[in-house]
Design an enzyme around this catalytic site. Structure first.
Site, PDB file in Angstrom:
ATOM      1  N   THR A   1       0.831  -1.204   0.000  1.00  0.00           N
ATOM      2  CA  THR A   1       0.000   0.000   0.000  1.00  0.00           C
ATOM      3  C   THR A   1       0.864   1.252   0.000  1.00  0.00           C
ATOM      4  O   THR A   1       0.535   2.243  -0.661  1.00  0.00           O
ATOM      5  CB  THR A   1      -0.929  -0.005   1.235  1.00  0.00           C
ATOM      6  OG1 THR A   1      -1.675  -1.219   1.222  1.00  0.00           O
ATOM      7  CG2 THR A   1      -1.875   1.187   1.220  1.00  0.00           C
TER       8      THR A   1
ATOM      9  N   HIS B   1       1.883   1.779  -3.430  1.00  0.00           N
ATOM     10  CA  HIS B   1       0.759   2.378  -4.181  1.00  0.00           C
ATOM     11  C   HIS B   1       0.704   3.889  -3.955  1.00  0.00           C
ATOM     12  O   HIS B   1       0.479   4.663  -4.889  1.00  0.00           O
ATOM     13  CB  HIS B   1      -0.577   1.786  -3.720  1.00  0.00           C
ATOM     14  CG  HIS B   1      -0.946   0.519  -4.406  1.00  0.00           C
ATOM     15  ND1 HIS B   1      -1.110   0.422  -5.763  1.00  0.00           N
ATOM     16  CD2 HIS B   1      -1.203  -0.715  -3.907  1.00  0.00           C
ATOM     17  CE1 HIS B   1      -1.447  -0.828  -6.074  1.00  0.00           C
ATOM     18  NE2 HIS B   1      -1.505  -1.527  -4.965  1.00  0.00           N
TER      19      HIS B   1
ATOM     20  N   GLU C   1       3.743  -0.608   9.248  1.00  0.00           N
ATOM     21  CA  GLU C   1       4.278  -1.925   9.655  1.00  0.00           C
ATOM     22  C   GLU C   1       5.468  -1.684  10.575  1.00  0.00           C
ATOM     23  O   GLU C   1       6.606  -1.782  10.148  1.00  0.00           O
ATOM     24  CB  GLU C   1       4.726  -2.721   8.429  1.00  0.00           C
ATOM     25  CG  GLU C   1       3.624  -3.010   7.432  1.00  0.00           C
ATOM     26  CD  GLU C   1       4.088  -3.915   6.298  1.00  0.00           C
ATOM     27  OE1 GLU C   1       5.276  -4.270   6.249  1.00  0.00           O
ATOM     28  OE2 GLU C   1       3.253  -4.276   5.462  1.00  0.00           O
TER      29      GLU C   1
END
Lengths: 338, 338
Positions: free
Chosen positions: A39, A42, A61
């Site tokens: 992500t 992205h 994360e």
């Protein structure tokens, strides 16, 4: 403190920022490591420019230690090792039926609000999971994606002795495979990328390259016709959608992990004929975090093999550029400590 | 005895046939009524000429009484009212995992072997379900399709108080709606055919015509945003596939009852986003037959409203021709007694 900012146009900046006192109900974390998620890539590619508020610090994360504690926060002490479950469900409604992790007005911390790719990060205390003192903080940056895998496997209802086929051997697919194997399943990974195939084999998995081997026939032969009890669709491409209903045995469960941006052809006849189940699975619930923390802390699975590189936070621009140049890589961590 | 035969080319014949002594393990049934299933109409249309062995006696939605008993059959007496669960699972294999009703080599009696559209029918005793003496044999011809509905509702895990949306108000959709309502669900039927809408309303259902009313907005308003807990996709067309993922609420279950002959676009993103489940459901298991027999015998639901017409067996050609002319109809029964 140093913070990084996605500025749009494939560009990150690194800037000095004032340390912020944690507000009521919040803590300040000294971030140790922050992994780069798909992500995040992205976002870097500009695919989410309408959603993120540029300039924005991204990243979710992570692992770290509590550095300061705001008012009305109990149960935590400075120095506690923690990870953040980056789901802000404060706008939850009754019609979300208690499934707060997927509530309609869910805000994802690190996308919809500032993330962890900085040295210090203020977050609501309700997002925290405490780590045991012995937990390795590098590996702990894998807790968030590993929790996705734990959620996927839990929702699949996988039982020891069952056959699981993981379609796609990227970071999430590998973690799903590890969790499934740890749960006692016989696991097959389907992957076409030679580097990922090699890594999966080094990690002890049976890997099938569907470009070279007929996956359905292979699974049929390996299972004496029983086929897969559980299939994890992680790749998100039409060939895996086509094969998922073939490779599943009678009453097989197919977990939809991948994000398919548009409606795609699915063989619904096979759902009817074999009484298959398709199970949508998104992010994680608290128990998935606890399971992931347990697995990371025990460190009996080859998690470290999934860490491709660890780079200083200030190298963020180069890190994202390299991910684009090296799509074979698995997980890159930013070291946010210096 | 009279028997009917599908001869191909949209043609049935009626012929005299010798009564057959039941073989070992079989009984002979004096057939009372036999309903016409959509599958029978498919056969009449020539869609299954490769599967059926022309000339063939078709039909499987029946009721009757035991007329003669073969060797090694116990637990049945002449005159017992019975229905047949037309599944021959004698070629079941270990890889069918005990799901004999959908085993790979399942033979469907009335398609793969002779069916009930005749005065007397010899069947294996393992297919029998005994009816109470008070059960109405006309209604009992609905046990087979009602068992489909009981299976669909059971696999959905529907709980009392939940909201169920049934997409398609044909015979199976109506039976699913009745079973769901009987289980305590709040049921909405989506149907475009005015005759079927009227019938469903007469049966006490809330019906939405999606050609006139926005189904998603309607369900949203009627459920205070909770949307459907369970969706039954019975219509088998693209618009119902498109709406099924819209109308389902968080963690909603979608039961795939319809037969989709080819792969069709499905919004997999919604499965991921709302953690939806798609549940394939096919035919029935013994407990579904027992539930259907209980419901038919109690006769507290408006089952008789679903019987459009009862015609003599010998009128079979006209019956099938009329079904083509009158697609609004629900269930037509053949009276096989005379």
């Amino acid at each position: 403190m140093k913070a990084t900012f996605y500025e749009g146009q494939h560009t990150f900046s690194v800037a000095e920022k004032e340390l912020q006192t944690p507000a009521k109900g919040e803590v300040r974390i000294k971030v140790a490591y922050c992994g780069v998620c798909g992500t995040d890539v992205h976002i870097y590619h500009g695919m989410m420019d309408k959603r993120v508020q540029i300039p924005v610090t991204i990243g979710h994360e992570m692992s770290g230690e509590i550095d300061a504690i705001g008012a009305e926060v109990s149960g935590y002490a400075i120095g506690d090792k923690v990870v953040v479950r980056p789901l802000d469900h404060r706008a939850e409604q009754p019609s979300d039926k208690g499934f707060s992790h997927i509530c309609k007005d869910l805000k994802f911390i690190g996308i919809d609000s500032p993330g962890a790719m900085q040295q210090y990060w203020n977050v609501p205390a309700f997002t925290l999971h405490k780590l045991p003192t012995e937990t390795d903080l590098q590996l702990a940056a894998l807790v968030e994606p590993l929790s996705v895998a734990c959620h996927d496997v839990r929702l699949s209802g996988l039982q020891a002795g069952e056959v699981a086929v993981v379609l796609g051997g990227g970071p999430i697919g590998m973690l799903v495979a590890l969790v499934a194997k740890n749960a006692g399943a016989k696991v097959f990974i389907s992957e076409v990328n030679p580097t990922r195939i090699q890594l999966a084999e080094e990690m002890g998995f049976t890997v099938v390259n569907p470009a070279k081997t007929d996956l359905v026939e292979h699974i049929k032969a390996q299972t004496e016709g029983f086929m897969a009890d559980v299939v994890f669709e992680v790749a998100g491409v039409q060939p895996t959608l086509d094969v998922m209903t073939e490779v599943a045995g009678i009453r097989g469960r197919i977990v939809m992990v991948a994000i398919h941006g548009q409606a795609k052809p699915v063989d619904l006849f096979k759902f009817f004929w074999k009484e298959l189940k398709l199970i949508g699975a998104r992010v994680y619930e608290p128990e998935d975090y606890e399971k992931a923390i347990e697995l990371i802390t025990k460190n009996e699975l080859p998690f470290s093999s999934l860490i491709t590189a660890i780079q200083p936070l200030t190298n963020i621009q180069q890190v994202f550029e390299n991910i684009d140049k090296n799509p074979d890589g698995m997980k890159v961590l930013l070291d946010c400590q210096n």
